[in-house]
Design an enzyme around this catalytic site. Structure first.
Site, PDB file in Angstrom:
ATOM      1  N   ASN A   1       0.931  -1.413   0.137  1.00  0.00           N
ATOM      2  CA  ASN A   1      -0.035   0.051  -0.178  1.00  0.00           C
ATOM      3  C   ASN A   1       0.786   1.274   0.179  1.00  0.00           C
ATOM      4  O   ASN A   1       2.026   1.036   0.049  1.00  0.00           O
ATOM      5  CB  ASN A   1      -1.025   0.135   1.251  1.00  0.00           C
ATOM      6  CG  ASN A   1      -0.301   0.160   2.481  1.00  0.00           C
ATOM      7  OD1 ASN A   1       0.453   0.767   2.836  1.00  0.00           O
ATOM      8  ND2 ASN A   1      -0.608  -0.947   3.123  1.00  0.00           N
TER       9      ASN A   1
ATOM     10  N   PHE B   1      -5.203   3.447  14.468  1.00  0.00           N
ATOM     11  CA  PHE B   1      -5.456   4.147  13.431  1.00  0.00           C
ATOM     12  C   PHE B   1      -6.473   3.739  12.534  1.00  0.00           C
ATOM     13  O   PHE B   1      -6.744   2.664  12.177  1.00  0.00           O
ATOM     14  CB  PHE B   1      -4.175   4.641  12.760  1.00  0.00           C
ATOM     15  CG  PHE B   1      -3.119   5.691  13.092  1.00  0.00           C
ATOM     16  CD1 PHE B   1      -3.194   6.940  12.577  1.00  0.00           C
ATOM     17  CD2 PHE B   1      -2.631   5.416  14.548  1.00  0.00           C
ATOM     18  CE1 PHE B   1      -2.341   7.923  13.087  1.00  0.00           C
ATOM     19  CE2 PHE B   1      -1.855   6.673  15.029  1.00  0.00           C
ATOM     20  CZ  PHE B   1      -1.553   7.764  14.253  1.00  0.00           C
TER      21      PHE B   1
END
Length: 407
Positions: free
Chosen positions: A212, A325
């Site tokens: 990613n 997160f």
């Protein structure tokens, strides 16, 4: 924390050459408003941008710029000036000045003072974004960090040269806040903090992988801020090209399973776990032992789910204070609250990805959510944002976890 913590503090301000030198005049004024006594030393190049008279008027003290001021040096006053300082801050610090400080040069008054003083030293870089990104500058900055020199910034944004990127001097408020925080009681003193950061890569074959766009900058900034707040910090880092923050122990991993193993081992004795890594949700069921060749047909990959590291830590008998997160492209608060409850987190930091923030950017904004409360941290440089986040984590930790008092 109030600026009153700078009351009667002796601040030696070093002003390097660069267009940002004009901001140092405002810094002098604000330091004095905060109660500090300020003396200014300028490099020769700095005098080409701002006159010494300006700093003398604002500081109320004579300004020095040369080792060869015979009247001042008659009593070795550069030694006395170094001893006088409680704090040394260099703002702006050019690439040239950072290089000279990193290599211990002492060819002018300011660099000599840095070698002579026993006071804490902070540098606030300001330069063209290409100069900041150059490997030589990054190596010099890392050398300063390893010597416990505080590096404040730089921020990202538009520059006087017309370019955009990292290299802007931090704003005066941010510089003052950094000095105040460094001198006050540190919010994470005595605590062990575990941070995960960066992406994970899952190999398809020996040359291809699934990954990613996480740069790791936010997680590394959080680790640095936690160390500056007094914590003993261990950083589990995915594959990124970032320098290890000063005072941080780093463990490098590549895949989600490697990160899981490293986190589980380290979480057992952590007080706080901040899961800032962008862990890949899936991996190929099998990894080809040799490079896959084109066949003229579509390639199908069977993906299986990776372990949920944060949820596993949350299910342990005595989990640390858990901060997750959530990077989302839509319905930010809805998904973040669901993750907070599902994974039994103490706090979640949610950020919108895309729109020039989040992944692959120098800036970010965070929505902090915990049981019974929330707070929005506005868009800011990730280093500045990390400091705010760490302070909020420290506040929530102290408010919810019992304080153990030794007998």
């Amino acid at each position: 924390m109030s600026n009153a913590s700078l009351d009667r503090v002796h601040v030696l301000l070093g002003v390097g050459g660069g267009i940002a030198a004009y901001k140092a005049a405002e810094l002098v004024r604000r330091l004095r408003d905060a109660g500090a006594e300020v003396r200014v030393v300028m490099t020769e190049n700095a005098t080409r941008f701002v006159g010494a008279v300006t700093f003398q008027a604002l500081s109320g003290n004579p300004v020095r710029s040369s080792l060869w001021d015979e009247s001042a040096e008659a009593a070795m006053s550069h030694i006395e000036l170094a001893r006088w300082a409680d704090e040394v801050i260099i703002a702006p610090a050019s690439a040239d000045l950072i290089a000279r400080l990193a290599h211990g040069f002492a060819g002018d008054l300011l660099s000599t003072l840095v070698l002579t003083t026993a006071a804490p030293v902070s540098v606030a870089p300001a330069m063209n974004q290409q100069m900041w990104a150059h490997p030589a500058t990054q190596a010099n900055v890392e050398r300063l960090r390893q010597r416990k020199v505080r590096v404040l910034g730089p921020a990202a944004g538009s520059q006087a040269c017309g370019e955009t990127g990292e290299g802007r001097l931090l704003e005066v408020d941010e510089l003052i806040a950094a000095l105040v925080a460094a001198r006050g009681p540190r919010s994470l003193d005595g605590l062990r903090v575990l941070v995960s950061a960066g992406p994970t890569y899952e190999d398809i074959d020996p040359v291809r992988f699934i990954g990613n766009r996480s740069s790791g900058k936010m997680g590394f900034a959080v680790a640095a801020a936690a160390a500056q707040a007094g914590a003993e910090v261990r950083l589990i880092a995915g594959p990124v090209s970032l320098s290890t923050p000063a005072g941080v122990e780093r463990i490098d991993v590549r895949s989600a399973r490697q990160m899981r193993d490293a986190v589980i081992a380290a979480a057992a004795d952590a007080d706080i776990f901040i899961s800032a890594a962008a862990v890949g949700d899936y991996r190929p069921e099998t990894t080809a032992p040799t490079k896959l060749k084109k066949s003229g047909k579509a390639l199908a990959l069977e993906l299986i789910q990776n372990p949920d590291i944060l949820a596993e830590v949350g299910q342990s008998a005595q989990p640390p204070f858990l901060v997750g997160f959530a990077a989302e492209t839509n319905d930010l608060e809805h998904y973040a609250r669901g993750k907070l409850e599902r994974k039994r987190l103490d706090m979640i930091a949610a950020n919108q990805v895309g729109e020039a923030q989040g992944f692959e950017c120098g800036e970010n904004a965070l929505l902090l959510i915990w049981s019974g409360g929330s707070e929005q941290l506005a868009l800011a440089d990730k280093r500045v944002l990390a400091q705010s986040l760490v302070e909020r984590i420290a506040e929530r930790y102290r408010a919810t976890r019992p304080v153990v008092v030794s007998a």
